[in-house]
Design an enzyme around this catalytic site. Structure first.
Site, PDB file in Angstrom:
ATOM      1  N   ASN A  42     -14.788 -10.503  24.065  1.00 41.05           N
ATOM      2  CA  ASN A  42     -13.349 -10.934  23.914  1.00 41.05           C
ATOM      3  C   ASN A  42     -13.357 -12.502  23.597  1.00 41.05           C
ATOM      4  OD1 ASN A  42     -12.038  -8.613  24.030  1.00 41.05           O
ATOM      5  ND2 ASN A  42     -11.906  -8.718  26.296  1.00 41.05           N
ATOM      6  N   ASP A 101     -20.485   0.613  32.310  1.00 35.50           N
ATOM      7  CA  ASP A 101     -19.850  -0.623  32.263  1.00 35.50           C
ATOM      8  C   ASP A 101     -20.488  -1.264  30.929  1.00 35.50           C
ATOM      9  OD1 ASP A 101     -18.049  -2.746  33.881  1.00 35.50           O
ATOM     10  OD2 ASP A 101     -19.819  -3.573  32.918  1.00 35.50           O
ATOM     11  N   HIS A 137      -9.551 -10.400  21.166  1.00 40.27           N
ATOM     12  CA  HIS A 137      -9.039  -9.199  21.769  1.00 40.27           C
ATOM     13  C   HIS A 137      -9.122  -7.856  20.750  1.00 40.27           C
ATOM     14  CE1 HIS A 137      -8.685 -10.663  25.960  1.00 40.27           C
ATOM     15  NE2 HIS A 137      -8.254 -11.908  25.436  1.00 40.27           N
ATOM     16  N   ASP A 177     -10.812  -4.691  21.748  1.00 39.86           N
ATOM     17  CA  ASP A 177     -10.020  -3.294  21.820  1.00 39.86           C
ATOM     18  C   ASP A 177     -10.906  -2.153  20.680  1.00 39.86           C
ATOM     19  OD1 ASP A 177      -8.198  -4.219  23.542  1.00 39.86           O
ATOM     20  OD2 ASP A 177      -6.828  -4.328  21.782  1.00 39.86           O
ATOM     21  N   GLU A 221     -13.400  -2.227  31.066  1.00 41.94           N
ATOM     22  CA  GLU A 221     -14.509  -1.936  30.262  1.00 41.94           C
ATOM     23  C   GLU A 221     -15.507  -0.982  30.855  1.00 41.94           C
ATOM     24  OE1 GLU A 221     -15.912  -5.850  32.167  1.00 41.94           O
ATOM     25  OE2 GLU A 221     -13.985  -5.004  31.491  1.00 41.94           O
TER      26      GLU A 221
END
Length: 363
Positions: free
Chosen positions: A238, A230, A243, A247, A273
């Protein structure tokens, strides 16, 4: 050749010839091997018309090519000496009773020399949309005529030639469509199993691989290791960078994970994630070495460098074994708990099954 062009008000002779040649190409017949069915048709045409020579021919751009031939030893001739090139300019059956009496053919090498053609009869081979492609023709070395039954039979055999070619064309089209459907099926299957952002397997696909691996282990294969990963503080990325940067982090994190795994290992985006790594024939300790290599790479190199301040990330990981006595759901629950224990320890940690005190934290 001077084409008798249909009176549609627009089409020129050049356009018509281009359309005719395109129709011929559509059948994929030129320069194909001999076919017993076509050979039988020319034999039958020769018998019915009592002619020593019978040919199935197609008029290409600069040549006349024979798909099947009886009584001649060549497979093609130049177009400028072809009698059939005249036959396809005419509707219906084209008959020349005596070539020496027809000014179009008196100087033709096929008339003045071998095979000294004196008689010609050709039935049109027309495409499904009406373009003349060639003829089924019979030839003789003496002037003569065909009776009504022979004329009918010659045209009927020509129709059979085209019927067989249409069937061949339909089979090719069917094969093409089947291939397209199969490609589409494979593409859909791939899309259904792939995470769009990273190109990795998605959760559903990995669960299938996990089930298959566990089944192999129960049949005697070596145990495997499962690593749940993770990205730490991803919401912060973010929120602070937006965002699009988030990404990019996900995509580049996936690439970083790929760089430390073996070809046999299976990496997937588990969701958000979170990532999951299946390592067949691997112990928990061996999986830990791979996880530690990932953590070191993350520490040495930023994931996103082309922003105001290079962005480094860390990851928390849990590792458990996958053995014969295990159930998949129980293993997924265990590795999930190990991951959360790594996060509880301050993140940037690796927690191994049955080694809870053995928590690794980067410096």
């Amino acid at each position: 050749m001077q084409w008798r062009v249909p009176m549609n008000g627009e089409q020129t002779a050049q356009d018509y010839e281009a359309a005719r040649l395109a129709a011929l190409v559509e059948y994929h017949i030129l320069d194909t091997p001999q076919d017993p069915l076509f050979d039988e048709i020319v034999e039958l045409a020769a018998i019915i018309c009592q002619a020593p020579i019978a040919v199935i021919n197609f008029i290409d751009r600069n040549r006349q090519w024979f798909k099947a031939v009886k009584g001649l030893s060549v497979r093609e001739t130049p177009l400028d000496i072809s009698i059939c090139s005249h036959a396809i300019l005419q509707p219906g059956l084209f008959v020349v009773s005596d070539t020496t009496q027809d000014e179009r053919f008196t100087c033709n090498p096929l008339v003045t020399g071998e095979p000294f053609v004196r008689f010609y009869a050709g039935a049109l081979l027309k495409s499904h949309d009406g373009h003349p492609l060639g003829t089924l023709c019979v030839l003789d070395e003496k002037p003569r005529e065909l009776n009504d039954q022979q004329r009918f039979a010659l045209q009927a055999l020509a129709n059979q030639v085209m019927a067989h070619m249409e069937l061949m064309r339909s089979h090719r089209e069917q094969k093409r469509l089947i291939a397209e459907l199969e490609n589409a099926r494979r593409e859909m299957a791939s899309l259904a199993a792939t995470d769009v952002l990273t190109g990795l397997l998605n959760r559903r696909a990995l669960e299938r691989r996990l089930r298959n691996t566990l089944a192999s282990i129960k049949r005697g294969a070596s145990p495997a290791a499962i690593v749940m990963i993770d990205i730490d503080n991803f919401k912060h990325i973010n929120d602070n960078y937006g965002h699009p940067v988030g990404d990019r982090v996900i995509k580049r994190f996936a690439q970083r994970c790929r760089s430390i795994i073996r070809q046999a290992d299976v990496l997937a985006r588990w969701g958000g994630e979170e990532f999951m790594l299946l390592m067949p024939h691997t112990s928990v300790d061996e999986a830990y070495q791979a996880a530690n290599r990932l953590r070191d790479k993350l520490a040495r190199q930023p994931l996103v460098a082309d922003i105001a301040e290079p962005l480094y990330v860390t990851a928390s990981m849990g590792i458990c074994s996958l053995k014969e006595a295990n159930s998949l759901q129980e293993r997924l629950h265990v590795v999930d708990q190990l991951l959360y224990q790594a996060k509880d320890q301050g993140r940037d940690c690796i927690v191994l099954e049955k080694s809870l005190p053995h928590i690794e934290r980067s410096a």
